[in-house]
Design an enzyme around this catalytic site. Sequence first.
Site, PDB file in Angstrom:
ATOM      1  N   VAL A 129       0.830  -1.201   0.000  1.00 38.40           N
ATOM      2  CA  VAL A 129       0.000   0.000   0.000  1.00 38.40           C
ATOM      3  C   VAL A 129       0.869   1.258   0.000  1.00 38.40           C
ATOM      4  O   VAL A 129       0.587   2.220  -0.719  1.00 38.40           O
ATOM      5  CB  VAL A 129      -0.976  -0.002   1.195  1.00 38.40           C
ATOM      6  CG1 VAL A 129      -1.739   1.314   1.261  1.00 38.40           C
ATOM      7  CG2 VAL A 129      -1.957  -1.166   1.078  1.00 38.40           C
TER       8      VAL A 129
ATOM      9  N   GLU B 133     -10.026   7.007   5.852  1.00 37.68           N
ATOM     10  CA  GLU B 133     -10.947   6.513   4.815  1.00 37.68           C
ATOM     11  C   GLU B 133     -10.621   5.095   4.375  1.00 37.68           C
ATOM     12  O   GLU B 133     -11.517   4.267   4.166  1.00 37.68           O
ATOM     13  CB  GLU B 133     -10.913   7.462   3.618  1.00 37.68           C
ATOM     14  CG  GLU B 133     -11.838   7.101   2.474  1.00 37.68           C
ATOM     15  CD  GLU B 133     -13.295   7.163   2.897  1.00 37.68           C
ATOM     16  OE1 GLU B 133     -13.862   6.087   3.153  1.00 37.68           O
ATOM     17  OE2 GLU B 133     -13.878   8.264   2.972  1.00 37.68           O
TER      18      GLU B 133
ATOM     19  N   GLY C 172      -3.659 -15.119  -4.186  1.00 32.69           N
ATOM     20  CA  GLY C 172      -3.214 -14.004  -3.353  1.00 32.69           C
ATOM     21  C   GLY C 172      -4.364 -13.240  -2.704  1.00 32.69           C
ATOM     22  O   GLY C 172      -4.176 -12.156  -2.155  1.00 32.69           O
TER      23      GLY C 172
ATOM     24  N   GLU D 119      -4.710 -14.904   2.937  1.00 35.75           N
ATOM     25  CA  GLU D 119      -3.416 -15.083   3.609  1.00 35.75           C
ATOM     26  C   GLU D 119      -3.192 -16.570   3.898  1.00 35.75           C
ATOM     27  O   GLU D 119      -4.133 -17.352   3.921  1.00 35.75           O
ATOM     28  CB  GLU D 119      -3.422 -14.363   4.968  1.00 35.75           C
ATOM     29  CG  GLU D 119      -3.937 -12.949   4.952  1.00 35.75           C
ATOM     30  CD  GLU D 119      -2.840 -11.942   4.699  1.00 35.75           C
ATOM     31  OE1 GLU D 119      -1.658 -12.286   4.918  1.00 35.75           O
ATOM     32  OE2 GLU D 119      -3.156 -10.824   4.266  1.00 35.75           O
TER      33      GLU D 119
ATOM     34  N   ASP E 298     -12.022  -9.306  10.448  1.00 33.39           N
ATOM     35  CA  ASP E 298     -11.722  -8.114   9.645  1.00 33.39           C
ATOM     36  C   ASP E 298     -13.008  -7.336   9.331  1.00 33.39           C
ATOM     37  O   ASP E 298     -13.053  -6.111   9.433  1.00 33.39           O
ATOM     38  CB  ASP E 298     -11.023  -8.547   8.350  1.00 33.39           C
ATOM     39  CG  ASP E 298     -10.827  -7.389   7.403  1.00 33.39           C
ATOM     40  OD1 ASP E 298      -9.946  -6.555   7.667  1.00 33.39           O
ATOM     41  OD2 ASP E 298     -11.566  -7.304   6.406  1.00 33.39           O
TER      42      ASP E 298
ATOM     43  N   LYS F  19     -14.281  -3.356  10.613  1.00 26.48           N
ATOM     44  CA  LYS F  19     -14.881  -2.304   9.784  1.00 26.48           C
ATOM     45  C   LYS F  19     -16.265  -1.940  10.292  1.00 26.48           C
ATOM     46  O   LYS F  19     -16.669  -0.773  10.285  1.00 26.48           O
ATOM     47  CB  LYS F  19     -14.915  -2.766   8.328  1.00 26.48           C
ATOM     48  CG  LYS F  19     -13.494  -2.933   7.767  1.00 26.48           C
ATOM     49  CD  LYS F  19     -13.454  -3.836   6.543  1.00 26.48           C
ATOM     50  CE  LYS F  19     -12.016  -4.011   6.058  1.00 26.48           C
ATOM     51  NZ  LYS F  19     -11.915  -5.053   5.009  1.00 26.48           N
TER      52      LYS F  19
END
Lengths: 430, 430
Positions: A15, A128, A186, A189, A200, A204
């Site tokens: 990133v 964001e 990919g 994980e 996860d 959020k």
Amino acid sequence: MLKEVKIGIIGFGTVGAGVASCLLENAEVIARRTGLKPVLFRIADIDIATPRNIKVPDSILTQDAHSLISESDLVVELVGGTGCAKDFILAALKAGKPVVTANKALLAEHGEEIFYAAEKSKADIYYEASVAGGIPIIKVLREGLVGNRIEKILGIMNGTCNYILSRMSTDLLDFDTALSEAKRLGYAEANPSLDIDGIDTAHKAAILSSLAYGEWFGMKPIHVEGIRGIKNEDFKYSSELGYTIKLLAVIKQESDDVQIRVHPTLISSDSMLANVSGVFNAVMVKGSPVGETLYYGRGAGRDATASSVVADIVDVMLNLKFGSHRRVPAFKIGKQYRNLTPIQDIATRYYLRLQVLDRPGVIAKIAEILAGRGISLSSMIQREKQSAENVNLVVITHIAKEKDVMSAVLELETLDCVKDKLVLIRIEDI
Amino acid sequence: MLKEVKIGIIGFGTVGAGVASCLLENAEVIARRTGLKPVLFRIADIDIATPRNIKVPDSILTQDAHSLISESDLVVELVGGTGCAKDFILAALKAGKPVVTANKALLAEHGEEIFYAAEKSKADIYYEASVAGGIPIIKVLREGLVGNRIEKILGIMNGTCNYILSRMSTDLLDFDTALSEAKRLGYAEANPSLDIDGIDTAHKAAILSSLAYGEWFGMKPIHVEGIRGIKNEDFKYSSELGYTIKLLAVIKQESDDVQIRVHPTLISSDSMLANVSGVFNAVMVKGSPVGETLYYGRGAGRDATASSVVADIVDVMLNLKFGSHRRVPAFKIGKQYRNLTPIQDIATRYYLRLQVLDRPGVIAKIAEILAGRGISLSSMIQREKQSAENVNLVVITHIAKEKDVMSAVLELETLDCVKDKLVLIRIEDI
């Protein structure tokens, strides 16, 4: 007037490289739109030797994150995780430096501490990219829909799970095959637990629900179930009944109370959310007065994430230009609900799949147990022998209370005619 | 520090009542989120006698828009049209008052003049509700995706057309029946031309393309076609070929040149846009680096429009609080493309439907004319006699140049074996 803003990025992974690349390639476009030029000033990482397939001068690379913080106008944290990332953010805020981060786990688990530090130092923190990758859902919720009471948020916010469920749905792969494929491509994980166990998505959900209802919830009040228990036959039956299965974050206000939960969910095949496939994410927000709205895009990956990080960078640059720090504060406390509803007190519709003995009286017995708790049925499928003497029985209920359904499930599982564990999937009517 | 902001609304029609109602009902929520309280201070209209089903004190109603402008902190123009609405906006801006408007026609046709006035007086003008109703697409484009080069925008932005096309698609109604139904339900005006001839969509395309590419285009460069020519048999053939038909605004950058067009368009039935039905709107934005994103919601109506107007009001209130006027300017000139591509120079794929005589040699003749201009075919359907001797012939081309296709169409229409006018619908690959 501040024209150039010196940007320091901590974390030169995928990133980080994406953000650096976007700043380099689109700096002109951004300058034309805003009158401000983002300058890629420093990048810090432990590893500054490995090439990243992006042309940045060696002189801006450093292993010293703390000097980067003191020399930059704006700090971008892209280390991830809840370890040193937290220290970097707190150090930057303490130094009065605005921060942009994509770190959902850190915010979901330590949001209060971080936002308190930001408030104390009057510095901006924007995030964001922490929810739904390239979709500007946080801006939408805090600004675009600021005039709305939020009635409901339904989010497909984990690309790994959505990829696996899409492959199970479209090609009737079994879970393990779909997961292996996701790993090979990919999308998952090596240790996929954070994704497939719903954690996860819950990170959020914690962020979105806090923004919607004015209290920083953290992870504690969220009921979380992952997708390991879904079988491809569940897709077959769902599809026959007009549904598909998605891992949803369900955030709802009902009679002024709020519920936050993450679990596999049956939704109508006709809905916009049902059409969100592969690694894409989408968030449906129902507000009053706006009604139903939906936001769709890539939920992860270098480029989508970079788009959101750079949007935050520009927001911070504008705040620096105008001295309008904390124009939209990182998080504003202002409770807009009555109570949190625990999972056992929700009411919804349910999909139940049981493996039962193919014998007379079995269906009557099961229907009786459900009816005894006031659970009424809207449809039922019995078909396809699974083994010598077992058949699948699928039941869709009308709206029922979670605690009644759970108690019925416990009793059903004690019956001799019911084999294996029962599969329960909640239904969301859109 | 300014805590309460006095809001004056000009135009107490459906949308005006919706905005007033949202401000009254959600003022508390807005105050908790922003620390600022919007105060519904004045409403001006010629007619202040007719009841609006909303409780506002008589004392705030006035017929004097100009006093409203001088007494309010913020002016909301909801008169609509390009007449006195323009005068009110210019008067407010001249007095240095920030303006919020939902007036797409006015901006598309006189944007430059209005933005110039705003720049001169350093006052804000916000216009989220002018495009796609409750969807915060302008905020998304100007802020959420500010770091992106915009490669493509595809918009379903007229609920009337989308309702009619959805009914034709799902229930195979003919155009006139679907239009009558839309009128009966209040989705179409008595004179529906603005909607069904594509003009309203073009107004919105003018605004979005200007924001995306940094030049105020107005209506002139936009190629506009409406939906009057679509027959329900076109839905039948499209569907067989895996497509549906939508009225799209197509805004694209190709090799640095930009094209802006509005016309019925075949899109893949699998795409998210194909699933947008009824009066809903959706805008797909493809950017670099973000990739494909999509925004969906109600495109019109009192409540959805009110949501966007109130979001703008809050943005202006924050600018007033922080003295950050024109933080995101109404429109920022900064050309980001090379040339505008006229419609005759575009290249795309085409759907062609011809009524031909059912005779040997007809298909060969038609294929020859197309091939003579380098137009190659990807599929063809011939089926169903329309009358004693005519049959429908449907052809899908590979990518071809518009001018070649148009010249082929002219020649095809001169053939004895081709009856009636040919139906041409452009295809957009998503």
